[in-house]
Structure formats: C-alpha cells, structure tokens
Design a protein around this motif. Structure first.
Motif, PDB file in Angstrom:
ATOM      1  N   GLU A   1       4.698   6.407 -10.330  1.00 42.60           N
ATOM      2  CA  GLU A   1       5.256   6.971  -9.101  1.00 42.60           C
ATOM      3  C   GLU A   1       5.056   6.011  -7.932  1.00 42.60           C
ATOM      4  O   GLU A   1       5.941   5.846  -7.079  1.00 42.60           O
ATOM      5  N   ALA A   2       3.898   5.387  -7.882  1.00 44.10           N
ATOM      6  CA  ALA A   2       3.633   4.419  -6.818  1.00 44.10           C
ATOM      7  C   ALA A   2       4.586   3.225  -6.924  1.00 44.10           C
ATOM      8  O   ALA A   2       5.186   2.801  -5.925  1.00 44.10           O
ATOM      9  N   VAL A   3       4.736   2.692  -8.123  1.00 46.84           N
ATOM     10  CA  VAL A   3       5.623   1.533  -8.310  1.00 46.84           C
ATOM     11  C   VAL A   3       7.066   1.902  -8.010  1.00 46.84           C
ATOM     12  O   VAL A   3       7.797   1.132  -7.360  1.00 46.84           O
ATOM     13  N   ASP A   4       7.503   3.080  -8.449  1.00 39.74           N
ATOM     14  CA  ASP A   4       8.876   3.518  -8.162  1.00 39.74           C
ATOM     15  C   ASP A   4       9.127   3.565  -6.662  1.00 39.74           C
ATOM     16  O   ASP A   4      10.199   3.169  -6.176  1.00 39.74           O
ATOM     17  N   GLY A   5       8.133   4.053  -5.906  1.00 34.28           N
ATOM     18  CA  GLY A   5       8.278   4.111  -4.449  1.00 34.28           C
ATOM     19  C   GLY A   5       8.382   2.730  -3.840  1.00 34.28           C
ATOM     20  O   GLY A   5       9.201   2.494  -2.933  1.00 34.28           O
TER      21      GLY A   5
ATOM     22  N   ILE B   1      -5.253  13.652  -1.573  1.00 36.46           N
ATOM     23  CA  ILE B   1      -4.681  12.468  -0.931  1.00 36.46           C
ATOM     24  C   ILE B   1      -5.128  11.225  -1.693  1.00 36.46           C
ATOM     25  O   ILE B   1      -6.321  10.959  -1.820  1.00 36.46           O
ATOM     26  N   ILE B   2      -4.166  10.494  -2.195  1.00 35.48           N
ATOM     27  CA  ILE B   2      -4.435   9.321  -3.027  1.00 35.48           C
ATOM     28  C   ILE B   2      -3.870   8.096  -2.338  1.00 35.48           C
ATOM     29  O   ILE B   2      -2.728   8.102  -1.879  1.00 35.48           O
ATOM     30  N   TYR B   3      -4.665   7.064  -2.254  1.00 31.61           N
ATOM     31  CA  TYR B   3      -4.246   5.809  -1.627  1.00 31.61           C
ATOM     32  C   TYR B   3      -4.174   4.726  -2.694  1.00 31.61           C
ATOM     33  O   TYR B   3      -5.081   4.598  -3.522  1.00 31.61           O
TER      34      TYR B   3
ATOM     35  N   ILE C   1       0.847  -1.185   0.000  1.00 37.29           N
ATOM     36  CA  ILE C   1       0.000   0.000   0.000  1.00 37.29           C
ATOM     37  C   ILE C   1       0.887   1.241   0.000  1.00 37.29           C
ATOM     38  O   ILE C   1       2.064   1.173   0.356  1.00 37.29           O
ATOM     39  N   ALA C   2       0.335   2.367  -0.439  1.00 43.10           N
ATOM     40  CA  ALA C   2       1.074   3.630  -0.492  1.00 43.10           C
ATOM     41  C   ALA C   2       0.069   4.772  -0.509  1.00 43.10           C
ATOM     42  O   ALA C   2      -1.110   4.569  -0.833  1.00 43.10           O
ATOM     43  N   PHE C   3       0.519   5.982  -0.146  1.00 43.17           N
ATOM     44  CA  PHE C   3      -0.352   7.139  -0.347  1.00 43.17           C
ATOM     45  C   PHE C   3       0.466   8.367  -0.703  1.00 43.17           C
ATOM     46  O   PHE C   3       1.640   8.468  -0.358  1.00 43.17           O
ATOM     47  N   GLY C   4      -0.172   9.280  -1.474  1.00 45.34           N
ATOM     48  CA  GLY C   4       0.448  10.531  -1.854  1.00 45.34           C
ATOM     49  C   GLY C   4       0.938  10.565  -3.282  1.00 45.34           C
ATOM     50  O   GLY C   4       1.041  11.631  -3.881  1.00 45.34           O
ATOM     51  N   GLN C   5       1.254   9.406  -3.857  1.00 46.49           N
ATOM     52  CA  GLN C   5       1.768   9.378  -5.231  1.00 46.49           C
ATOM     53  C   GLN C   5       0.640   9.707  -6.216  1.00 46.49           C
ATOM     54  O   GLN C   5      -0.493   9.284  -6.032  1.00 46.49           O
TER      55      GLN C   5
END
Length: 285
Positions: free
Chosen positions: A237-241, A274-276, A228-232
């Motif tokens: 961007e999510a995958v890079d993180g 805010i994106i989850y 899980i991630a948030f903000g990207q």
C-alpha cells in the motif's frame, strides 16, 4: 493517507422474510437476514448485500449520551476503519426493534462500508453498532521491520523493471536496487521518531534532514533520496501510494540509485493505528 518526498420498507403486521429464529445476538441475526433478502429500502427495490460478521466485542460497548463511537470502540480495544451506530427506543422485542430499524435506517443497515455488527439492549433502547475493522498493523504482520523493508524493496524493484510515466516524466526500466542495512537503520530511526513525536516531515525535530540521518547511521553517500508516507497498513500500500505520486515515483525510478533501506514506525497508541513509513535511496561514494 499522506506521502511526501524529499529531493427499511413499510411497517406491516405480516412477518417479513428476515423475521427468522433469533441467535445469541438477535438483532445481528435479523440484520443479516434483512441484508440477504432486503426486498426494498425507502420504498425502492434493492439487491441483497454481503452478510456482516456478528462481533461480540461490538455488542459489549456502550454508547451513552454524548459519547463518541470512536471513543467507545477504543475503550473496548476495537480498532475500526469505519463505524456507526443506530438505536430505537420502545420496541419490546428484537423483531419489533428490527421493524423500526428497517423503516428508519435501511440504508445504514445495508451499507457495504461495514463488515461487522453487534447489538445490545439497555432498558427500552436497542442499539446496533456497525463497523469495519482496521487492517492489522505492520507490527503484527511484519514483527521484524526488516521483513517489511524487504517487501518494499521487492515491490520497488518490480516497479523499476518496467518503463513508466511519473507524472509527465518518462522513465526507462531501471536496474534493481540492493538492500542496504545502514539505510534501513536510517529509515527506521526516522519512522520511529515521526511516530513517537507525531509529526510528518523530511526534516526531523532535531533539525536533521535525510542526508544528515544517513551520514549519522554511517552511510557514505554520493547520491541520496527519501520517500515518506503515513497511514498505509502494508508495504505494498505504501509503495502503491508513492508510485501514484509523480515525485515519489521519480525517486523510485531513478536509475542513479543503487541501494535502498526502508522501515515503518507505529504510534504507541495502537488504537490510533498511525503508521509512518520511510524509504531511503542511496548511491555509495
């Protein structure tokens, strides 16, 4: 952004180079002329910087005493990643105001943290608003969440095609994952729940964990994982993180996983931006 895994120069009477004919937003035009030919800042020579976009919305906001710029931008419906404002009181015209602004705030006026500018005058006070607009939300660029999920799948499979180190663990190339619609629905449900309830955890507020949610969605699993991630603001961007984080990277490179689903959720307050993101891996039973 977070992610988690489961499993001015001197004042002079000589007209400076930036004192050009004025446009609809006179200070915006003068600031861009200064950025193109700054001469100096705090007495030191400086190079030109990129022009700012004159943004009418920024000229419409009003920042009164005690008003936070974030609140003013949100009220105007302008989503910004970064913003600041500077003001001077007393100058009778825009050229005179620019001279004072250049003296007091040359570093702000030249900052490359901003890409847009607007200004307004109230009485004897001139205010300049600088901002960098927030990237578009995925709900704008990927109105169908499945398209965002498949973009994540494509980026993940590209990562799996090469050997890599996840922290101190070495992973060989792994076979590509297949899209699984049920895992996608499980990812969507968790992303939307986190966005609606404003939390960030693998354990939902109803007590469920990733395995519970996959089972609830109808997935019969032998092995399961979740990132899980948030903000990207984008799938890449999510995958890079995730790839930059050893534990998330290990989930992505795990050869035992054969299927994947992924989705995003966005808070109801769009200005918050805010994106989850949720990514669920599985191996069916």
């Amino acid at each position: 952004m977070r992610a988690a895994l489961f499993g001015l120069g001197l004042l002079t009477s000589i007209a400076p180079a930036w004192a050009q004919p004025l446009a609809a937003d006179p200070l915006a035009a003068l600031i861009n002329a200064y950025r193109a030919n700054p001469a100096d800042c705090d007495g030191a020579p400086v190079a030109p910087v990129t022009a700012l976009v004159a943004e009418p919305a920024l000229a419409q906001i009003r920042i009164g005493f005690g008003t936070f710029i974030e609140s003013a931008l949100a009220q105007a419906g302008y989503a910004a990643d970064n913003a600041d404002s500077v003001d001077v009181t007393g100058p009778e015209d825009a050229v005179a105001a620019m001279r004072v602004l250049q003296q007091k705030y040359c570093k702000v006026l030249r900052s490359e943290q901003f890409s847009a500018v607007g200004s307004y005058r109230e009485g004897a006070t001139w205010t300049v608003v600088l901002a960098r607009p927030a990237p578009p939300l995925p709900s704008t660029t990927y109105p169908d969440w499945r398209d965002a999920g498949r973009a994540i799948l494509e980026a993940v499979n590209l990562a799996r095609a090469s050997a890599r180190m996840c922290g101190d663990r070495a992973f060989a190339p792994a076979p590509p994952l297949q899209w699984n619609a049920v895992l996608g629905e499980a990812a969507l449900a968790h992303s939307q729940d986190m966005a609606t309830r404003r939390y960030f955890n693998h354990y939902a507020q109803d007590g469920s964990d990733p395995a519970d949610r996959a089972t609830r969605a109808g997935y019969r699993w032998h092995r399961l994982g979740e990132n899980i991630a948030f903000g990207q603001h984008s799938p890449q961007e999510a995958v890079d993180g995730w790839i930059d984080s050893p534990g998330h990277c290990a989930n992505i490179m795990q050869a035992d996983f054969t299927e994947m689903g992924a989705a995003y959720g966005v808070t109801a307050d769009r200005q918050a931006g805010i994106i989850y993101w949720t990514q669920v891996f599985g191996t069916p039973r």
